[in-house]
Enzyme design. Sequence first.
Site, PDB file in Angstrom:
ATOM      1  N   CYS A 188       0.826  -1.218   0.000  1.00 29.91           N
ATOM      2  CA  CYS A 188       0.000   0.000   0.000  1.00 29.91           C
ATOM      3  C   CYS A 188       0.858   1.264   0.000  1.00 29.91           C
ATOM      4  CB  CYS A 188      -0.933  -0.011   1.205  1.00 29.91           C
ATOM      5  SG  CYS A 188      -0.116  -0.437   2.768  1.00 29.91           S
TER       6      CYS A 188
ATOM      7  N   HIS B 138      -2.611   5.369   6.564  1.00 28.27           N
ATOM      8  CA  HIS B 138      -1.243   5.848   6.762  1.00 28.27           C
ATOM      9  C   HIS B 138      -1.205   7.320   6.333  1.00 28.27           C
ATOM     10  CE1 HIS B 138       0.156   1.668   6.838  1.00 28.27           C
ATOM     11  NE2 HIS B 138      -0.224   1.468   5.591  1.00 28.27           N
TER      12      HIS B 138
HETATM   13  P1  NAD Z   1      -5.460 -11.039   6.018  1.00 24.22           P
HETATM   14  O1  NAD Z   1      -4.820 -11.700   7.192  1.00 24.22           O
HETATM   15  O2  NAD Z   1      -6.502 -10.019   6.240  1.00 24.22           O
HETATM   16  O3  NAD Z   1      -6.110 -12.157   5.062  1.00 24.22           O
HETATM   17  C1  NAD Z   1      -5.445 -13.330   4.733  1.00 24.22           C
HETATM   18  C2  NAD Z   1      -6.420 -14.355   4.206  1.00 24.22           C
HETATM   19  O4  NAD Z   1      -5.661 -15.503   3.809  1.00 24.22           O
HETATM   20  C3  NAD Z   1      -7.448 -14.844   5.217  1.00 24.22           C
HETATM   21  O5  NAD Z   1      -8.680 -14.992   4.561  1.00 24.22           O
HETATM   22  C4  NAD Z   1      -6.938 -16.238   5.623  1.00 24.22           C
HETATM   23  O6  NAD Z   1      -8.012 -17.117   5.927  1.00 24.22           O
HETATM   24  C5  NAD Z   1      -6.265 -16.684   4.346  1.00 24.22           C
HETATM   25  N1  NAD Z   1      -5.207 -17.673   4.545  1.00 24.22           N
HETATM   26  C6  NAD Z   1      -4.316 -17.771   5.542  1.00 24.22           C
HETATM   27  N2  NAD Z   1      -3.494 -18.824   5.350  1.00 24.22           N
HETATM   28  C7  NAD Z   1      -3.908 -19.399   4.184  1.00 24.22           C
HETATM   29  C8  NAD Z   1      -3.478 -20.525   3.455  1.00 24.22           C
HETATM   30  N3  NAD Z   1      -2.461 -21.278   3.849  1.00 24.22           N
HETATM   31  N4  NAD Z   1      -4.138 -20.818   2.300  1.00 24.22           N
HETATM   32  C9  NAD Z   1      -5.178 -20.055   1.856  1.00 24.22           C
HETATM   33  N5  NAD Z   1      -5.620 -18.986   2.522  1.00 24.22           N
HETATM   34  C10 NAD Z   1      -4.990 -18.659   3.667  1.00 24.22           C
HETATM   35  O7  NAD Z   1      -4.254 -10.465   5.145  1.00 24.22           O
HETATM   36  P2  NAD Z   1      -4.249  -9.133   4.271  1.00 24.22           P
HETATM   37  O8  NAD Z   1      -4.094  -7.968   5.173  1.00 24.22           O
HETATM   38  O9  NAD Z   1      -5.375  -9.181   3.307  1.00 24.22           O
HETATM   39  O10 NAD Z   1      -2.852  -9.275   3.512  1.00 24.22           O
HETATM   40  C11 NAD Z   1      -2.687 -10.145   2.403  1.00 24.22           C
HETATM   41  C12 NAD Z   1      -1.494  -9.658   1.601  1.00 24.22           C
HETATM   42  O11 NAD Z   1      -1.774  -8.334   1.136  1.00 24.22           O
HETATM   43  C13 NAD Z   1      -0.158  -9.560   2.368  1.00 24.22           C
HETATM   44  O12 NAD Z   1       0.914  -9.824   1.487  1.00 24.22           O
HETATM   45  C14 NAD Z   1      -0.124  -8.105   2.773  1.00 24.22           C
HETATM   46  O13 NAD Z   1       1.184  -7.610   2.993  1.00 24.22           O
HETATM   47  C15 NAD Z   1      -0.745  -7.464   1.538  1.00 24.22           C
HETATM   48  N6  NAD Z   1      -1.284  -6.123   1.808  1.00 24.22           N
HETATM   49  C16 NAD Z   1      -2.005  -5.887   2.933  1.00 24.22           C
HETATM   50  C17 NAD Z   1      -2.468  -4.606   3.175  1.00 24.22           C
HETATM   51  C18 NAD Z   1      -3.241  -4.285   4.412  1.00 24.22           C
HETATM   52  O14 NAD Z   1      -3.221  -3.149   4.862  1.00 24.22           O
HETATM   53  N7  NAD Z   1      -3.943  -5.203   5.008  1.00 24.22           N
HETATM   54  C19 NAD Z   1      -2.202  -3.584   2.262  1.00 24.22           C
HETATM   55  C20 NAD Z   1      -1.514  -3.872   1.081  1.00 24.22           C
HETATM   56  C21 NAD Z   1      -1.031  -5.159   0.881  1.00 24.22           C
END
Ligand code: NAD
Length: 349
Positions: free
Chosen positions: A139, A219
């Site tokens: 992000c 942020h």
């Molecule tokens: P999150 O924890 O909200 O969601 C993760 C999802 O993955 C959940 O639904 C969980 O059930 C699932 N999961 C976990 N282990 C799994 C597995 N082995 N197989 C299949 N599904 C599985 O995470 P998020 O915040 O959405 O982040 C996901 C990615 O996006 C990360 O790389 C993060 O750095 C990136 N990201 C996050 C944000 C943020 O602010 N949240 C912003 C930009 C990028």
Amino acid sequence: MVTVGINGYGTIGKRVADAVAAQPDMEVVGVAKTSPDLGADGAGARGYPLYTIDDRIREFRRADVDVAGTVEELVERCDVVVDATPGGIGATYKPVYEAADTPAIFQGKEDHDLTGTSFNARANFEAAEGERYVRVVSCNTTGLSRLVAPLSETFGVEKVRATLVRRGGDPDQTGRGPINDIVPDPMALPSHHGPDVNTIFPDLAIDTLGLKVPATLMHVHSLNLELGSEPSAAEVRELFEGESRLFVVPERLDADGTGKLREYARDMGRPRGDLWENCVWGESVSVSGNELYCFQAIHQESDVIPENIDAIRAICGLASKEESMALTDESLGVGLPAVVGRERASLAV
Ligand code: NAD
């Protein structure tokens, strides 16, 4: 119609799924998650078939939540996967995607080396064309790249100095902190963001510092850029106003913090109160000689969503950069000034 599977249905995955469903050239085949929690109900309400990992199927069935199959089956059934699993888990899935010969988009917490191609639609769409594995940058890196790209093309950028005031966690992350503190993170330069921006702009001189604060909404970046020329603040502002994914926050809104920005998004009917655009406070745009200063707010939960859609089009060869960004923006409603304009128009009628 390109069929898309979303592996990981959390903060990012659920937003990507809804954005895919809104595209005229894409379709959601299914979403995968590991527990039958509230996210499973959200998927069910939207009619997305739910997949999970092999050893969790019984848990879903015990909870009376329908499961369409395993993650491996989802990967087999779609043309492209968006991996939105937690950071580091995505890398463990790459062999699964390769075995099924399914291209995949990864997210910002994965290493650049996992794909060799990091992506921001505005800055380097073409780099992803024809690739099978692409990483949409984080992000914060997305927010910095969207700002640097037009400045670099128009005025030149000699140096970026960015202080990133980072939210401690997302609203649903009950276990994250700090609760009552301001934490330099990391203590010593550089924070990982500068090197990450270099995965998009390899030659850019950039130093970034990070702080974590007890906030969940957005942020905020405090920015100083040395430009290659000496434009006026008005010229910079005009440049920003011409970018659909930069929202120059007008003074009129009196949006003096991230809380009001999110309130504005909710008032404007944005799904989940999302702000897909960088929010650059207009009155903060100041220039002294060749030095530009400004503040921008980044909605961490949603700014990467349009980028994921464009990354799908880039790797599938569905559209050019301009066509893809325009279609994504139109189908989602990216571009807040346009929303305001439309609202004004309808009020006038
Ligand atoms: P999150 O924890 O909200 O969601 C993760 C999802 O993955 C959940 O639904 C969980 O059930 C699932 N999961 C976990 N282990 C799994 C597995 N082995 N197989 C299949 N599904 C599985 O995470 P998020 O915040 O959405 O982040 C996901 C990615 O996006 C990360 O790389 C993060 O750095 C990136 N990201 C996050 C944000 C943020 O602010 N949240 C912003 C930009 C990028």
